[in-house]
Design an enzyme around this catalytic site. Structure first.
Site, mmCIF file in Angstrom:
data_model
loop_
_atom_site.group_PDB
_atom_site.id
_atom_site.type_symbol
_atom_site.label_atom_id
_atom_site.label_comp_id
_atom_site.label_asym_id
_atom_site.label_seq_id
_atom_site.Cartn_x
_atom_site.Cartn_y
_atom_site.Cartn_z
ATOM 1 N N GLN A 38 -0.857 -4.398 -0.473
ATOM 2 C CA GLN A 38 -0.719 -3.851 0.878
ATOM 3 C C GLN A 38 0.400 -4.508 1.674
ATOM 4 O OE1 GLN A 38 -2.231 -1.137 1.627
ATOM 5 N NE2 GLN A 38 -3.302 -1.153 -0.237
ATOM 6 N N ASN A 39 1.013 -5.550 1.135
ATOM 7 C CA ASN A 39 2.133 -6.173 1.847
ATOM 8 C C ASN A 39 3.335 -5.240 1.745
ATOM 9 O OD1 ASN A 39 4.494 -7.905 2.460
ATOM 10 N ND2 ASN A 39 2.913 -9.492 2.620
ATOM 11 N N ALA A 40 3.966 -4.971 2.863
ATOM 12 C CA ALA A 40 5.052 -3.989 2.924
ATOM 13 C C ALA A 40 6.432 -4.584 2.632
ATOM 14 C CB ALA A 40 5.059 -3.324 4.300
ATOM 15 N N PHE A 41 6.507 -5.847 2.249
ATOM 16 C CA PHE A 41 7.808 -6.493 2.088
ATOM 17 C C PHE A 41 8.758 -5.698 1.188
ATOM 18 C CE2 PHE A 41 10.814 -9.147 -0.184
ATOM 19 C CZ PHE A 41 11.500 -9.718 0.874
ATOM 20 N N SER A 140 5.573 -8.478 7.401
ATOM 21 C CA SER A 140 5.282 -7.438 6.410
ATOM 22 C C SER A 140 3.833 -7.499 5.933
ATOM 23 C CB SER A 140 6.223 -7.580 5.213
ATOM 24 O OG SER A 140 6.000 -8.816 4.544
#
Length: 167
Positions: A38-41, A140
């Site tokens: 789920q981290n958008a980095f 993020s």
């Protein structure tokens, strides 16, 4: 539990250095930066460099970053932390940001991924004898959902200014 950062992902082409705080548990378990699904980095920085990094294998992602003149590291070398939240960080040991920056002659900007990275990183870089642009970015992390992905992407778009010409 003591948690440690990964080595920096950088080479002598770096014009932009993105600094997080400290890898979360999913990243530490996978031994990969920003491994939490789920981290958008990877989506955010992929939008900046114009590549779908999330679709690539991890080592290919790192190569793409370096090829675009982007380096990656954390402001904390190690700390005590239960779980993955920055708010749980205790006894942080700072990473040698000045030493890394001194080894990167083409570096133009340092971007901080989230408030903790910005607070600690700016403190470490205060008074550094380099004309670097310092950029605070919205985190993020999935724990910071006050902004949508598109809002975050608009903020992260400023990083395009610092990409290598051959990106």
């Amino acid at each position: 539990m003591t948690k440690r950062a990964f080595p920096p992902v950088v080479d002598d082409r770096a014009r932009l250095l993105i600094l997080g705080s400290l890898p979360g548990d999913a990243s530490l378990k996978a031994a990969q930066y920003y491994a939490h699904p789920q981290n958008a980095f990877w989506r955010l920085i992929g939008g900046v460099i114009g590549r779908d990094l999330a679709a690539l294998a991890y080592l290919d992602r790192l190569d793409a970053l370096k090829g675009a003149g982007v380096g990656l590291w954390d402001v904390i070398a190690s700390a005590e932390r239960t779980g993955s939240l920055d708010a749980a960080i205790r006894s942080p040991e700072a990473a040698d940001l000045v030493g890394l920056i001194d080894s990167l002659p083409g570096l133009q900007a340092v971007a901080f991924n989230g408030a903790t990275a910005a607070k600690m990183g700016r403190r470490r870089l205060n008074g550094i004898d380099r004309n670097l642009t310092l950029i605070d970015l919205p985190s993020s992390s999935p724990a910071h959902a006050t902004r949508s992905l598109s809002e975050k992407a608009q903020s992260w778009a400023i990083l395009k200014t610092y990409l290598s010409d051959d990106a």
